[in-house]
Design an enzyme around this catalytic site. Structure first.
Site, PDB file in Angstrom:
ATOM      1  N   GLU A   3       0.912  -1.202   0.051  1.00  0.00           N
ATOM      2  CA  GLU A   3       0.032   0.069   0.157  1.00  0.00           C
ATOM      3  C   GLU A   3       0.835   1.065  -0.161  1.00  0.00           C
ATOM      4  O   GLU A   3       2.192   1.406   0.190  1.00  0.00           O
ATOM      5  CB  GLU A   3      -0.975   0.080   1.122  1.00  0.00           C
ATOM      6  CG  GLU A   3      -1.752  -1.116   1.428  1.00  0.00           C
ATOM      7  CD  GLU A   3      -2.994  -1.295   1.739  1.00  0.00           C
ATOM      8  OE1 GLU A   3      -3.684  -0.134   1.868  1.00  0.00           O
ATOM      9  OE2 GLU A   3      -3.712  -2.281   1.926  1.00  0.00           O
ATOM     10  N   LYS A  52       0.938   4.446  -5.249  1.00  0.00           N
ATOM     11  CA  LYS A  52       1.946   3.071  -5.061  1.00  0.00           C
ATOM     12  C   LYS A  52       3.112   3.260  -6.130  1.00  0.00           C
ATOM     13  O   LYS A  52       3.538   2.216  -6.404  1.00  0.00           O
ATOM     14  CB  LYS A  52       0.937   1.935  -5.302  1.00  0.00           C
ATOM     15  CG  LYS A  52      -0.137   1.611  -4.315  1.00  0.00           C
ATOM     16  CD  LYS A  52      -1.007   0.646  -4.846  1.00  0.00           C
ATOM     17  CE  LYS A  52      -2.134   0.522  -3.603  1.00  0.00           C
ATOM     18  NZ  LYS A  52      -3.001  -0.928  -3.911  1.00  0.00           N
ATOM     19  N   ASN A 156      -6.414  -2.523  -0.058  1.00  0.00           N
ATOM     20  CA  ASN A 156      -7.404  -3.185   0.641  1.00  0.00           C
ATOM     21  C   ASN A 156      -7.448  -3.284   1.882  1.00  0.00           C
ATOM     22  O   ASN A 156      -8.635  -3.018   2.694  1.00  0.00           O
ATOM     23  CB  ASN A 156      -7.606  -4.836   0.062  1.00  0.00           C
ATOM     24  CG  ASN A 156      -8.657  -5.504   0.258  1.00  0.00           C
ATOM     25  OD1 ASN A 156      -9.945  -4.623   0.405  1.00  0.00           O
ATOM     26  ND2 ASN A 156      -8.728  -6.686   0.500  1.00  0.00           N
TER      27      ASN A 156
END
Length: 259
Positions: A3, A52, A156
């Site tokens: 992440e 990212k 996520n």
């Protein structure tokens, strides 16, 4: 896939280690040799991240643009012989940064960097960034948070955790939620992650010490409320955490706290 906080932490490490120095740039694997030869011996100015994606800036406004993808790793360690398949090595005689298995590693110009960043959304770790406008987003907030053109760097884990912390159903329409509250919480959580290298989302009153429970044991590390806790009791209300597959990714939530 790492992440955004991981990439920002890496950028800070690269800048702290090599910033302002001429560096040796090579490609032990060979796939980046031509590009490495262009940069070898040049001054590494700094490194920065957006979402990212990682950008390493060299003198002459030349950049290396890296996306680690699902399996890529970029580690800084004392100089030693390369281990494994190393796409890119940056070294200064004492330390070396070795890149393994990236989704891509490209030599680009400033204009290419600008185009890449323009395609991405707001990054919670970028100074002065503002929350995305959700007024015309015709999807659930759970889906919107995974859209890198809206929330650059959010993955996520942060998606699941910020929605739990804000008591928002992941299935709520994005236009109906408090986007600023989500954004403010993401900024706090991800800055902590970039600073410490951990994802810890559990508030003090729900910590292992406060609740008298064992610490979480998971490869991802850190204390979380719902991520990868399907079937386990919610740390707040005790309801079993639920999981479904949404957009190809596992989505975790508490059906009581996030009703």
């Amino acid at each position: 896939m790492p992440e955004g906080h991981v990439i920002h932490r890496l950028a800070r490490t690269l800048t702290d280690t090599f910033g302002g120095k001429p560096v040796d740039v090579s490609s032990p694997q060979g796939r980046f040799s031509t590009e490495a030869d262009v940069l070898n011996g040049a001054e590494l100015i700094d490194a920065f991240a957006h979402g990212k994606q990682l950008f390493i800036r060299f003198a002459g406004e030349r950049y290396i643009h890296i996306h680690l993808g699902l399996i890529g790793k970029f580690k800084v360690a004392p100089l030693a012989a390369p281990v494994g398949v190393v796409r890119l090595r940056i070294a200064d005689g004492e330390m070396a940064a070795d890149l393994h298995g990236p989704q891509w590693c490209r030599l680009v110009l400033k204009s290419d960097v600008e185009k890449a960043v323009e395609k991405l959304g707001s990054d919670p770790l970028e100074n002065g960034a503002i929350a995305p406008n959700l007024a015309r987003v015709g999807r659930t907030i759970g889906a919107a948070l995974m859209d890198q053109s809206l929330y650059a760097g959010v993955g996520n884990i942060y998606r699941c955790e910020v929605l739990f912390r804000q008591r928002i159903s992941p299935f709520a329409p994005a236009v109906a939620v408090d986007g600023q509250a989500i954004w403010d919480d993401l900024v706090q959580l991800m800055e902590y992650g970039a600073r410490t290298g951990r994802i810890d989302t559990v508030r003090a009153e729900h910590s292992p010490e406060a609740q008298g429970r064992p610490p979480r044991e998971d490869a991802h590390g850190g204390e979380v409320y719902v991520y990868r806790r399907a079937g386990q009791p919610c740390l707040v209300c005790g309801t079993p955490v639920e999981m479904t597959v949404d957009g190809g990714r596992k989505l975790y939530w508490c059906p009581t706290c996030q009703a």
